[in-house]
Design a protein around this motif. Structure first.
Motif, mmCIF file in Angstrom:
data_model
loop_
_atom_site.group_PDB
_atom_site.id
_atom_site.type_symbol
_atom_site.label_atom_id
_atom_site.label_comp_id
_atom_site.label_asym_id
_atom_site.label_seq_id
_atom_site.Cartn_x
_atom_site.Cartn_y
_atom_site.Cartn_z
ATOM 1 N N UNK A 144 31.897 -58.367 37.950
ATOM 2 C CA UNK A 144 32.398 -57.113 38.870
ATOM 3 C C UNK A 144 31.496 -55.774 38.630
ATOM 4 N N UNK A 145 31.167 -55.660 37.285
ATOM 5 C CA UNK A 145 30.236 -54.461 37.108
ATOM 6 C C UNK A 145 28.968 -54.548 37.868
ATOM 7 N N UNK A 162 28.319 -53.051 41.476
ATOM 8 C CA UNK A 162 28.673 -51.881 41.798
ATOM 9 C C UNK A 162 27.306 -51.146 41.223
ATOM 10 N N UNK A 163 26.961 -51.434 39.966
ATOM 11 C CA UNK A 163 25.651 -50.868 39.462
ATOM 12 C C UNK A 163 24.832 -51.794 38.895
ATOM 13 N N UNK A 190 22.874 -54.013 37.212
ATOM 14 C CA UNK A 190 22.854 -54.243 35.809
ATOM 15 C C UNK A 190 22.391 -55.613 34.911
ATOM 16 N N UNK A 198 30.779 -56.793 49.380
ATOM 17 C CA UNK A 198 30.811 -55.472 49.881
ATOM 18 C C UNK A 198 31.177 -55.853 51.701
#
Lengths: 245, 245
Positions: B105-106, B109-110, B112, B135
DNA sequence: CGGGCTGTTGACTGACATCAATTATCGTGG
DNA sequence: CCACGATAATTGATGTCAGTCAACAGCCCG
């Protein structure tokens, strides 16, 4: 830890009251908060209409253990300290909320009782949004849910990082890892987000140990402690050698 | 920890392919997952269309450190173990994913890089969704964003709980708190979600310490250890006295 | 200027880590 | 299905790091 903030009385009037002039303060609050930053002016206004600003003096409680909350609290100005009270009286700091940070998201999805205290460490302004209002907003404004999800994901990441740090049995690498994260893996001066005794609790050690470990890092030429709330990292390479992974 | 799962090759075909028959497997995957549970049949179908099922054999890697991921992984059947590799070679278990749990989930959004390894502990079926697809879905389906927010909030809660546990300096209350949470504060038999050496790392202690503390609880008549992966709590009251707050 | 709180330093003690060896358990192949 | 080997788990002995208790220093506040 003074008696809890008595803002409940006003909550009765709810968000039926939508005259332009009364929105001003709410709008200021909303516009400051990162979660809402991406929204258009009119979207912000609709957020502001369901927002309720509250104020807490230094040392005042924002909420206490045992309260049922269906409210999201967003810090606008000031600082709020979230902590548990262990039965031995020691305070375990969970998190420190600076402007833009929020708390109460769990209560928004699962009816639950606050397990912690929230105390203002300085004069603080917050915005609050009720669960009902927020769910309605999310349905109306998809960008808001993306922002919320992003913020939660960030929080989750840092919570997991904290858990990983705390699993390290030795105090020195634990502290090193924390400092590393705080400075962003480079040299430079940073403000500690909390007092050293709170930081010690946060890092799962005693204030005495923290003091000794900081001294140890200082005499090794890795850091300098400036005043009571600043640390300057002078050798980030050596620091990363001490830190885990 | 075998070579990583080679599912990348197929990803090329993406979600342009929308024949009914090819959706079947995806739908089965989607319908199993709690996050999607509340959706209507047609909403599920639109989710299924952007879902890609992957499979991992026991011991196989789902992903590895260093991979950039823009993908959400949801476990459908089986179990996945997420862990770091410390420089001393020891594995620090971050989390164990059971059916319905998800990770990634991280990265949604960013941008990584994965900081951990994901390894299947048994034959496992997962669904994946790309960032772009998710999204888009969120914008279309508000109930989905509510479900996601709820799931993230739950995860956050348990991460914070783990952090609180790990901040306790003494091993016994730390273990007691963990067992308490695992059993849901009542008596009964539970499966440990991981091996004892992994559990020890998870709880920030050595396997030896864990063994001794378990023995101590057993001789106090509070628990019984059954086999290698089960613990029976016989006295939840005494257990809660040892556990914090 | 004085008081209290925050932080530091020192001496001591105890709990946990470490190292090493043994036993139990599981998975595997014969 | 049982025996074997490998790995996991346990147990014991020893050392050490960090917690505890206590006294002191420094800063900020009134």
């Amino acid at each position: 830890m003074a008696g809890k903030q008595d803002f409940k009385g006003d909550v009765v009037m709810e968000s039926v009251h939508t005259h332009e002039h009364s929105i001003e303060r709410e709008l200021e609050c909303v516009s400051q908060v990162p979660i809402f930053q991406r929204l258009s002016a009119e979207q912000m206004t609709s957020v502001a209409q369901v927002t309720r600003p509250i104020h807490a003096e230094k040392g005042g409680a924002v909420f206490s253990t045992g309260e049922v909350s269906q409210t999201l609290y967003i810090v606008n100005q000031g600082q709020v300290r979230l902590y548990h009270l262990a039965e031995d009286g020691r305070e375990q700091v969970l998190r420190v909320l600076n402007p833009g940070d929020f708390v109460g998201e769990i209560a928004l999805f699962t009816d639950e009782i606050h397990a912690s205290y929230a105390e203002a460490t300085k004069t603080t302004e917050l915005c609050t949004i009720s669960r009902a209002s927020l769910t309605a907003l999310i349905k109306k404004l998809p960008p808001l849910s993306m922002a919320l999800l992003g913020a939660l994901a960030d929080r989750l990441k840092s919570a997991e990082r904290q858990a990983t740090l705390l699993a390290i049995p030795d105090a020195l690498p634990r502290l090193a890892g924390y400092l590393q994260e705080l400075t962003g893996h480079t040299t430079g001066t940073v403000d500690l987000p909390m007092s050293k005794q709170d930081l010690a609790a946060y890092l799962g050690m005693t204030p005495e140990s923290l003091s000794r470990k900081l001294r140890q890092l200082a005499t090794s030429g890795i850091i300098e402690t400036i005043g009571r709330r600043q640390v300057k990292v002078t050798d980030s390479i050596k620091l990363s050698e001490l830190a885990p992974s």
